[in-house]
Design a protein around this motif. Structure first.
Motif, PDB file in Angstrom:
ATOM      1  N   LEU A   1       1.439  -3.423  -1.168  1.00 54.95           N
ATOM      2  CA  LEU A   1       1.044  -2.733   0.071  1.00 54.95           C
ATOM      3  C   LEU A   1       2.270  -2.107   0.743  1.00 54.95           C
ATOM      4  O   LEU A   1       2.214  -0.970   1.240  1.00 54.95           O
ATOM      5  CB  LEU A   1       0.370  -3.725   1.019  1.00 54.95           C
ATOM      6  N   GLY A   2       3.384  -2.854   0.728  1.00 54.99           N
ATOM      7  CA  GLY A   2       4.633  -2.321   1.264  1.00 54.99           C
ATOM      8  C   GLY A   2       5.108  -1.119   0.463  1.00 54.99           C
ATOM      9  O   GLY A   2       5.637  -0.150   1.016  1.00 54.99           O
ATOM     10  N   SER A   3       4.896  -1.169  -0.857  1.00 56.43           N
ATOM     11  CA  SER A   3       5.258  -0.045  -1.724  1.00 56.43           C
ATOM     12  C   SER A   3       4.465   1.205  -1.352  1.00 56.43           C
ATOM     13  O   SER A   3       5.027   2.302  -1.216  1.00 56.43           O
ATOM     14  CB  SER A   3       4.986  -0.412  -3.191  1.00 56.43           C
ATOM     15  N   ALA A   4       3.167   1.047  -1.197  1.00 59.02           N
ATOM     16  CA  ALA A   4       2.308   2.190  -0.850  1.00 59.02           C
ATOM     17  C   ALA A   4       2.667   2.752   0.526  1.00 59.02           C
ATOM     18  O   ALA A   4       2.670   3.971   0.728  1.00 59.02           O
ATOM     19  CB  ALA A   4       0.841   1.766  -0.884  1.00 59.02           C
ATOM     20  N   THR A   5       2.986   1.856   1.475  1.00 61.08           N
ATOM     21  CA  THR A   5       3.341   2.299   2.824  1.00 61.08           C
ATOM     22  C   THR A   5       4.649   3.086   2.821  1.00 61.08           C
ATOM     23  O   THR A   5       4.757   4.140   3.458  1.00 61.08           O
ATOM     24  CB  THR A   5       3.464   1.092   3.763  1.00 61.08           C
TER      25      THR A   5
ATOM     26  N   LEU B   1      -5.556  -4.324  -9.685  1.00 63.68           N
ATOM     27  CA  LEU B   1      -5.420  -4.462  -8.238  1.00 63.68           C
ATOM     28  C   LEU B   1      -4.211  -3.674  -7.736  1.00 63.68           C
ATOM     29  O   LEU B   1      -4.270  -3.026  -6.689  1.00 63.68           O
ATOM     30  CB  LEU B   1      -5.290  -5.940  -7.863  1.00 63.68           C
ATOM     31  N   GLU B   2      -3.114  -3.704  -8.493  1.00 64.19           N
ATOM     32  CA  GLU B   2      -1.899  -2.964  -8.104  1.00 64.19           C
ATOM     33  C   GLU B   2      -2.192  -1.484  -7.975  1.00 64.19           C
ATOM     34  O   GLU B   2      -1.812  -0.828  -7.004  1.00 64.19           O
ATOM     35  CB  GLU B   2      -0.795  -3.197  -9.151  1.00 64.19           C
ATOM     36  N   ARG B   3      -2.894  -0.917  -8.961  1.00 65.18           N
ATOM     37  CA  ARG B   3      -3.165   0.513  -8.953  1.00 65.18           C
ATOM     38  C   ARG B   3      -4.109   0.893  -7.821  1.00 65.18           C
ATOM     39  O   ARG B   3      -3.956   1.936  -7.188  1.00 65.18           O
ATOM     40  CB  ARG B   3      -3.750   0.925 -10.313  1.00 65.18           C
ATOM     41  N   LEU B   4      -5.079   0.023  -7.525  1.00 68.11           N
ATOM     42  CA  LEU B   4      -6.000   0.312  -6.426  1.00 68.11           C
ATOM     43  C   LEU B   4      -5.270   0.338  -5.087  1.00 68.11           C
ATOM     44  O   LEU B   4      -5.521   1.195  -4.243  1.00 68.11           O
ATOM     45  CB  LEU B   4      -7.122  -0.725  -6.393  1.00 68.11           C
ATOM     46  N   ILE B   5      -4.368  -0.627  -4.882  1.00 67.08           N
ATOM     47  CA  ILE B   5      -3.616  -0.665  -3.615  1.00 67.08           C
ATOM     48  C   ILE B   5      -2.740   0.577  -3.488  1.00 67.08           C
ATOM     49  O   ILE B   5      -2.696   1.217  -2.429  1.00 67.08           O
ATOM     50  CB  ILE B   5      -2.763  -1.948  -3.528  1.00 67.08           C
ATOM     51  N   LEU B   6      -2.047   0.942  -4.571  1.00 63.68           N
ATOM     52  CA  LEU B   6      -1.196   2.137  -4.520  1.00 63.68           C
ATOM     53  C   LEU B   6      -2.022   3.399  -4.284  1.00 63.68           C
ATOM     54  O   LEU B   6      -1.538   4.362  -3.682  1.00 63.68           O
ATOM     55  CB  LEU B   6      -0.407   2.286  -5.827  1.00 63.68           C
ATOM     56  N   PHE B   7      -3.267   3.366  -4.729  1.00 58.40           N
ATOM     57  CA  PHE B   7      -4.121   4.543  -4.581  1.00 58.40           C
ATOM     58  C   PHE B   7      -4.546   4.762  -3.129  1.00 58.40           C
ATOM     59  O   PHE B   7      -5.111   5.808  -2.798  1.00 58.40           O
ATOM     60  CB  PHE B   7      -5.345   4.405  -5.480  1.00 58.40           C
ATOM     61  N   LEU B   8      -4.249   3.776  -2.272  1.00 64.11           N
ATOM     62  CA  LEU B   8      -4.568   3.921  -0.850  1.00 64.11           C
ATOM     63  C   LEU B   8      -3.514   4.737  -0.099  1.00 64.11           C
ATOM     64  O   LEU B   8      -3.651   4.946   1.107  1.00 64.11           O
ATOM     65  CB  LEU B   8      -4.682   2.536  -0.193  1.00 64.11           C
ATOM     66  N   THR B   9      -2.483   5.195  -0.809  1.00 65.10           N
ATOM     67  CA  THR B   9      -1.398   5.933  -0.141  1.00 65.10           C
ATOM     68  C   THR B   9      -1.911   7.071   0.754  1.00 65.10           C
ATOM     69  O   THR B   9      -1.436   7.223   1.887  1.00 65.10           O
ATOM     70  CB  THR B   9      -0.396   6.479  -1.183  1.00 65.10           C
ATOM     71  N   PRO B  10      -2.881   7.905   0.293  1.00 64.48           N
ATOM     72  CA  PRO B  10      -3.372   8.968   1.188  1.00 64.48           C
ATOM     73  C   PRO B  10      -3.973   8.441   2.493  1.00 64.48           C
ATOM     74  O   PRO B  10      -3.852   9.093   3.535  1.00 64.48           O
ATOM     75  CB  PRO B  10      -4.443   9.680   0.344  1.00 64.48           C
ATOM     76  N   THR B  11      -4.586   7.262   2.438  1.00 63.95           N
ATOM     77  CA  THR B  11      -5.148   6.702   3.670  1.00 63.95           C
ATOM     78  C   THR B  11      -4.031   6.228   4.595  1.00 63.95           C
ATOM     79  O   THR B  11      -4.170   6.310   5.818  1.00 63.95           O
ATOM     80  CB  THR B  11      -6.109   5.526   3.373  1.00 63.95           C
ATOM     81  N   PHE B  12      -2.926   5.738   4.022  1.00 61.94           N
ATOM     82  CA  PHE B  12      -1.792   5.339   4.853  1.00 61.94           C
ATOM     83  C   PHE B  12      -1.155   6.561   5.514  1.00 61.94           C
ATOM     84  O   PHE B  12      -0.720   6.499   6.661  1.00 61.94           O
ATOM     85  CB  PHE B  12      -0.742   4.593   4.017  1.00 61.94           C
ATOM     86  N   VAL B  13      -1.087   7.663   4.762  1.00 65.78           N
ATOM     87  CA  VAL B  13      -0.576   8.910   5.339  1.00 65.78           C
ATOM     88  C   VAL B  13      -1.429   9.304   6.538  1.00 65.78           C
ATOM     89  O   VAL B  13      -0.919   9.694   7.599  1.00 65.78           O
ATOM     90  CB  VAL B  13      -0.571  10.041   4.285  1.00 65.78           C
ATOM     91  N   LEU B  14      -2.752   9.185   6.380  1.00 69.52           N
ATOM     92  CA  LEU B  14      -3.679   9.536   7.458  1.00 69.52           C
ATOM     93  C   LEU B  14      -3.483   8.623   8.672  1.00 69.52           C
ATOM     94  O   LEU B  14      -3.405   9.094   9.812  1.00 69.52           O
ATOM     95  CB  LEU B  14      -5.121   9.427   6.952  1.00 69.52           C
TER      96      LEU B  14
END
Length: 307
Positions: A174-178, A112-125
């Motif tokens: 999620l905060g990490s990815a953001t 789950l951790e890796r999947l959330i971090l993998f959303l980083t490109p969507t947060f950039v968008l």
């Protein structure tokens, strides 16, 4: 006259070089994703996130410091403005992002951790659309829906077993990815002027100093004395899961381009899911596989959008 035919040896050499770059990109993505598994192993020795990240940076700092010193000797001096920007980038991109990530790993599975971090490109968008007023196309919306749908599947599955701990851990990651998405956006202009090697080495030195200082401010120095396996795992975390992926990704981008390298990085969540099952004994369920497939499909769609 005979037309010039393509040289089979030359085309074969180019193909070999491309496959080599692709292998480096995949290896870097797998190594970087492995840090979550290593963190879980370290938590078995009853150390906390503050101590874990300090040990990680203690082992990786000498390498980044050596590169930073070399860059200082060969590159022109930084302006005062760039120094402040690098300070901010180091604190946001590697210190805050890593700290929130390791905090979250205390509560959720590595998959789950890796999947959330993998959303980083969507947060950039999304940040670009919100703050920079950039238009989101129909294909980008479809990519976002697929990615977030996959995360919801895995999150709801894990929530049944972990309850509030899963919600807390997911929020932290999620905060990490953001924060890392903010770092990527903020560093875009600087990396063109300074170069990726210089930017990363300087930012990592700032992050390392912050992580180590945080440890000495919040924890007694006696915690530096740990069982031998903690030092071994921290060495793996600092060198194999931090230093090597950074440089492998840079080499891969030079050989095959940023687009192909980023697509190769899609192996990360899959490798973490199976490494978690193999090393940590975490279950791999149909829900997790379906969620992972959705996230990967969304990121793949996003990577194919022309900018």
């Amino acid at each position: 006259m005979m037309k010039n035919l393509p040289d089979p040896a030359a085309s074969g050499g180019a193909r070999t070089a491309y496959l080599g770059g692709l292998a480096i990109a995949i290896g870097g993505a797998v190594l970087f994703s492995t840090k979550a598994v290593v963190a879980k192993l370290l938590y078995r020795y009853h150390i906390d996130a503050v101590t874990l990240i300090a040990f990680r940076m203690l082992f990786s700092l000498p390498v980044f410091a050596a590169i930073a010193l070399w860059q200082m000797r060969t590159a022109p001096p930084l302006s005062t403005g760039d120094r402040w920007r690098l300070l901010g980038l180091g604190l946001i991109g590697y210190y805050l992002s890593s700290f929130l990530d390791f905090l979250g790993l205390q509560y959720i599975s590595v998959g789950l951790e890796r999947l959330i971090l993998f959303l980083t490109p969507t947060f950039v968008l999304l940040i670009s659309a919100t703050w920079l007023q950039q238009h989101i196309s129909r294909k980008q919306w479809l990519a976002l829906l697929a990615s977030y749908g996959g995360i919801v599947l895995v999150f709801l599955h894990d929530l049944k077993d972990g309850g509030s701990h899963v919600a807390l851990g997911s929020t932290l990651v999620l905060g990490s990815a953001t924060s890392y998405a903010v770092y990527l956006l903020a560093s875009g202009e600087m990396v063109k002027r300074l170069g990726s090697l210089r930017l990363v080495s300087y930012a990592m030195c700032v992050s390392s100093a912050a992580c180590i200082a945080q440890f000495f401010l919040l924890r007694p120095a006696s915690l530096l004395l740990q069982p031998l396996p903690v030092y071994g795992l921290s060495l793996v975390n600092g060198l194999l899961c931090t230093v090597m992926p950074v440089f492998m990704t840079m080499v891969a981008v030079q050989r095959i381009g940023a687009s192909a390298a980023s697509q190769a990085g899609m192996i990360g969540p899959v490798s973490t899911l199976f490494l978690g099952a193999l090393i940590l004994g975490e279950a791999v369920t149909g829900w997790q596989l379906a969620g992972t497939a959705l996230v990967l499909a969304g990121i793949y769609l996003l990577s194919k959008v022309k900018h």
